[in-house]
Scaffold this motif. Structure first.
Motif, PDB file in Angstrom:
ATOM      1  N   ASP A 326       0.767  -1.092   0.100  1.00 39.54           N
ATOM      2  CA  ASP A 326      -0.102  -0.007  -0.088  1.00 39.54           C
ATOM      3  C   ASP A 326       0.953   1.336   0.056  1.00 39.54           C
ATOM      4  OD1 ASP A 326      -1.885   2.006   1.166  1.00 39.54           O
ATOM      5  OD2 ASP A 326      -3.141   0.394   0.804  1.00 39.54           O
ATOM      6  N   LEU A 327       1.786   1.110   0.956  1.00 39.59           N
ATOM      7  CA  LEU A 327       2.668   2.683   0.920  1.00 39.59           C
ATOM      8  C   LEU A 327       3.324   2.964  -0.210  1.00 39.59           C
ATOM      9  CD1 LEU A 327       2.932   4.912   2.925  1.00 39.59           C
ATOM     10  CD2 LEU A 327       5.278   3.557   3.719  1.00 39.59           C
ATOM     11  N   TYR A 328       3.955   2.000  -0.646  1.00 40.48           N
ATOM     12  CA  TYR A 328       4.916   2.405  -1.793  1.00 40.48           C
ATOM     13  C   TYR A 328       4.219   2.168  -3.129  1.00 40.48           C
ATOM     14  CZ  TYR A 328       8.426   2.826   1.481  1.00 40.48           C
ATOM     15  OH  TYR A 328       9.199   3.485   2.421  1.00 40.48           O
ATOM     16  N   GLY A 329       2.982   1.489  -3.185  1.00 42.17           N
ATOM     17  CA  GLY A 329       2.498   1.167  -4.255  1.00 42.17           C
ATOM     18  C   GLY A 329       1.962   2.491  -5.134  1.00 42.17           C
ATOM     19  N   SER A 330       1.741   2.208  -6.558  1.00 42.36           N
ATOM     20  CA  SER A 330       1.234   3.410  -7.311  1.00 42.36           C
ATOM     21  C   SER A 330      -0.072   4.007  -6.954  1.00 42.36           C
ATOM     22  CB  SER A 330       1.410   3.095  -8.664  1.00 42.36           C
ATOM     23  OG  SER A 330       0.284   2.209  -9.003  1.00 42.36           O
ATOM     24  N   LEU A 331      -0.552   5.111  -7.341  1.00 47.24           N
ATOM     25  CA  LEU A 331      -1.869   5.722  -6.972  1.00 47.24           C
ATOM     26  C   LEU A 331      -2.952   4.609  -7.408  1.00 47.24           C
ATOM     27  CD1 LEU A 331      -3.772   7.844  -6.417  1.00 47.24           C
ATOM     28  CD2 LEU A 331      -3.439   9.139  -8.344  1.00 47.24           C
ATOM     29  N   THR A 334      -2.726   1.317  -5.577  1.00 47.66           N
ATOM     30  CA  THR A 334      -3.017   1.549  -4.066  1.00 47.66           C
ATOM     31  C   THR A 334      -4.914   1.569  -4.114  1.00 47.66           C
ATOM     32  OG1 THR A 334      -1.175   2.774  -3.464  1.00 47.66           O
ATOM     33  CG2 THR A 334      -3.265   2.711  -2.028  1.00 47.66           C
ATOM     34  N   THR A 335      -5.336   2.481  -5.060  1.00 49.99           N
ATOM     35  CA  THR A 335      -6.764   2.531  -5.238  1.00 49.99           C
ATOM     36  C   THR A 335      -7.418   1.257  -5.424  1.00 49.99           C
ATOM     37  OG1 THR A 335      -6.432   4.608  -6.013  1.00 49.99           O
ATOM     38  CG2 THR A 335      -8.682   3.695  -6.234  1.00 49.99           C
TER      39      THR A 335
END
Lengths: 502, 502
Positions: A326-331, A334-335
């Protein structure tokens, strides 16, 4: 003084020397002065080298991070290896995580051969996947050879099949065998966690033979704390701590001073189980064996600490329907990852609304009900969440199982009753103060007690039930719980109101 | 075969021999037969001893637990030490935790001198407090002497002042000094976590001198992995892993092979910081120093694993407003501890109800609003909880700080917008399907987007803000967040409805 204080001046010397080569004929510069200048410049370079220490002793600071980013922006790439070198690989990994994706690639390219393979072991999994996808075969092969076998297997497992095939062809035989064997073990198992590099001696050796072996053999692991003693079938028969080896005299047989009551870990054991074992008994290392009891490798406690971290994080994340990247995933990633759990919760909310919808007529007549109804539902959810959190944690730590579950369920139901009565009084008081209506007051009181008792029951039965069906309680419990407490809360409150107020 | 298979038969031999001393004159029993019987009994006892090994190899099983409980109920107390002995202290602690409070006292009394002090170190804190309150001074003193210094300080700190004074008077000098010094350090600091027992050598020694020292000195710690090298002022100057000591030849100076780049821990450092350090750099042991850099003790990784466990559990518990003694606390204590957080949540719910109360007239006219309004509020709470969980975890792992906070806040706001739009569409569709009303549909859609964006913002700003004011984000964030999402959710939805529907 850190190097980030004077990044520009480190480049400056060349410019200054160059300036002196002007086109106009200047007054003749004396050799003496040139030599003095050279000495001054060399002294300055030496001092700069002093400020950029060689040993990886230093931590990441805001100024260093700013200096690295400045160097990247201004494309002064040669300075980057020197800035990075004093950092421990773990801190270099931290810095890389804090950069934007494009910057990471530039930095790694700039580091070239100074890029320590261990950085990959410390890097966040999402960032590492990203990077590994961009590394060339040569680099990958170099890194895989340099890493400890457990980190190498981790890294290797993330490549696609083509890449794996090509790299296997390029690796030295021993590395190749370890990698292939490592991948045969299930993901998140002891076989993937273990290191193959360890010190093994036969059971008939003496302390003297062992010490001589340690002094002469070349490729010992960097750090090890125990020596494993095996029988002729390469099966572990004892564990010999170095502290005990050192205390014994040379003629003593290894089999006389070794510990026989060590704990073995089967290669297929899940890493969570391994972590539980290490925590339970305070282990520092444990040998890993195959099905036929042959010694395969060793798991050390620092690997387990990583697993404990991972598992604790996973539990926390799963309770909120989050994935690990989650923290380092792309926008977009993560969405997308958060969406399913939110949909589940939407269905819960709609279910609760359907219950409310059954009582539209009642609400139309007594609007105060619409104002007060969320209180009962949400208190049920909160109390239920408390019970749920204790239950999920206790299940994970094996503090609860089928034997003492009844005791736990009974306790939680009673706690729900006690708090239910307390809050029934509070909320009845609040509604009298607000609406001056005693009937609504006792109705909301009864609904509150009911919902908190149900919350206590649900908070225990749901995770226990999921566990019984081999589903991870952390994932689904929360959603089921709020469904129950919302539905029961609205139904009890509005139902009683319909029965007694109209 | 475990002893629990035949608890009754182990008692039986005495009964059988006694039976032969009847009052009636029986046929003369031959001496031969008696001797044979004795031999058979001795063989059985020997076999039992073989089957009940002396080394603590065995784990806790349901049958053993049942056997122990049966022994307690039937008051066959002498058998209990034998049943418990094959268990590792950690498993004995587990069993004790699973008993009812009165049974625990009986068991411990029955174990008498066989009660291993280490059990106290493995025991859950709540249970331990309870027990320690009932132990006599003699037992306490015995345990404190036997435990490692860090466990002893832990235990000692839980006694009241009178008891502490009496016990200090009864302890040997060295134990007393360690205890008093240990208590001078703040709770949850490195000074409390460290062990005083360690191996220290002067920097001018050789490998040979060190090995001889290890072979001759009497009271070495049971297990150690590193030797610390100190200067004449007892300040640590190097760390020497046993694996490196063994590989060196006798004349080599210790100062030539020791590692100089070790990490020191100040005694006042908080245990969370220590755990972070160990995790970050994969440490196995770290020396603890005083303010003036003198070596005081060592922290080993198994202690840190306990801290990591504790801290992970604390975070999880705090997010739900729970205290650490929840699972093992009494009914009354548990109810009391959960009450405050539930009260906070009640206030939140009342605040949300006050907002709804502002729109009573609107709801009276359009009852469908009462049915749909919980959906907007709860989706905001769920999405906000996801953001909050990521933020709290990232803050704890130092992955977010003031430097990259902006990036995180921006990302979460965008994720909130994207999911907000997705759910706006879904929920608008649901309300059209349900009520056939397009106006309510777009109103709920707009309210949904608004609330999810606010949820994303609140989920980041609240924990970051609390951190800025040095308040632990895990504790209060959840309550603040639901206040915001409930108030905004109801206000947006009902407000828009009032503006546009009436």
């Amino acid at each position: 003084m850190t190097p980030s204080n004077r990044p520009d001046e480190t480049d400056a010397p060349e410019a200054e020397v160059g300036e002196q080569q002007g086109t106009k004929r200047k007054p003749k510069v004396k050799k003496r002065e040139l030599k003095a200048k050279i000495r001054a410049l060399e002294a300055e370079i030496a001092e700069t080298r002093e400020n950029v220490p060689d040993e990886p002793l230093y931590g990441l600071t805001p100024r260093l991070e700013a200096a690295v980013m400045r160097a990247l922006e201004q494309e002064r790439l040669p300075i980057i290896p020197r800035l990075m070198r004093p950092l421990h690989p773990a801190d270099q990994a931290d810095l890389i995580e804090r950069l934007a994706p494009e910057q990471r690639l530039t930095l790694i390219a700039a580091m070239g051969a100074t890029f320590d393979a261990d950085i990959l072991a410390y890097l966040d999994a999402t960032v590492r996947d990203e990077l590994v996808g961009t590394l060339g075969e040569e680099d990958l092969t170099r890194f895989l050879s340099a890493l400890d076998s457990d980190d190498a297997v981790d890294l290797f497992g993330e490549l696609d099949e083509e890449e794996q095939a090509r790299i296997l062809a390029a690796l030295p035989a021993k590395d190749r065998i370890f990698l292939e064997e490592g991948l045969n073990f299930p993901e998140d198992s002891a076989g993937r966690l273990m290191q193959r590099e360890m010190v093994v001696v036969p059971s008939h050796w003496t302390v003297g033979q062992t010490i001589d072996f340690l002094r002469t053999v070349r490729n010992l692991p960097d750090d090890f704390y125990d020596i494993f003693v095996v029988d002729p079938g390469h099966r572990p028969v004892g564990e010999l701590a170095l502290s005990h080896l050192l205390r014994a005299k040379r003629p003593v047989r290894v089999s006389d001073i070794m510990r026989k009551d060590f704990r073995k870990v089967r290669a297929e054991m899940d890493q969570e189980e391994v972590a539980l074992l290490f925590r339970q008994y305070g282990l520092v290392a444990a040998p890993v064996v195959s099905e036929d009891d042959r010694l395969l490798g060793v798991i050390t406690v620092d690997d387990v600490v990583d697993v404990i971290d991972e598992e604790a994080e996973e539990d926390l994340m799963r309770l909120a329907g989050l994935g690990e990247s989650d923290l380092y995933g792309s926008l977009w990633d993560t969405t997308k990852t958060r969406f399913p759990w939110l949909v589940m919760n939407l269905l819960t909310a709609i279910a609760a609304s359907l219950v409310i919808g059954m009582f539209e007529a009642t609400i139309e007549k007594v609007v105060a009900l619409a104002v007060l109804m969320p209180i009962v539902a949400s208190m049920g959810g909160n109390a239920g969440t408390q019970t749920l959190t204790v239950a999920v944690r206790a299940l994970a730590m094996r503090d609860i199982d089928t034997r003492n579950a009844m005791k736990f369920i009974a306790k939680e139901t009673l706690v729900g009753s006690l708090n239910g009565i307390a809050f029934a009084v509070l909320v009845a008081g609040a509604s009298i103060a607000w609406f001056g209506d005693f009937e609504i007051a006792w109705i909301i009181a009864v609904a509150m007690v009911l919902n908190l008792v149900v919350a206590g029951l649900a908070g225990t039965l749901i995770p226990l039930g999921l566990q019984r069906f081999k589903i991870d309680p952390a994932v689904a419990s929360g959603v089921f719980l709020t469904t129950v407490t919302d539905v029961v809360g609205f139904f009890a409150f509005l139902g009683l109101a319909t029965l007694f107020l109209l």
